[in-house]
Design a protein around this motif. Structure first.
Motif: not given
Length: 101
Positions: A38-41, A15-22
């Motif tokens: 490689d997984g989910l965003l 799981l890759l987290v991109l917290p500010d991508l709008e």
């Protein structure tokens, strides 16, 4: 360009987290094959997605829980119809945000 995020220090994550991508806009990228394989965003701030003229991209690494603020997806119907999904529930969830060009 064939991929947006390639294996690197995140190689072990699923799981890759991109917290500010709008906003995610991918246009006229005929060789693009993946965003993240490689997984989910997890994109908690994501509001809009626009994907056009990216015929080699056949998978969106998203789940209904990973995009809680999503408002719209703009794309081509033929591309959308060819996407692979984790399951039918995921595709059904995202259809309510669709706008075809």
């Amino acid at each position: 360009m064939e991929g947006i995020i390639k294996k690197s220090t995140w190689a072990e994550q699923k799981l890759l987290v991109l917290p500010d991508l709008e906003e995610l806009v991918l246009v006229d990228m005929p060789k693009l094959k993946s965003i993240w394989m490689d997984g989910l965003l997890e994109l908690p701030a994501l509001k809009t997605v626009e994907i056009r003229k990216c015929p080699a991209l056949d998978y969106l690494p998203l789940s209904k829980d990973s995009t809680k603020n999503l408002e719209s997806i703009t794309t081509e119907k033929t591309w959308w119809d060819g996407l692979r999904w984790e399951g039918p529930a995921a595709k059904q969830h995202f259809q309510k945000f669709l706008h075809f060009v």
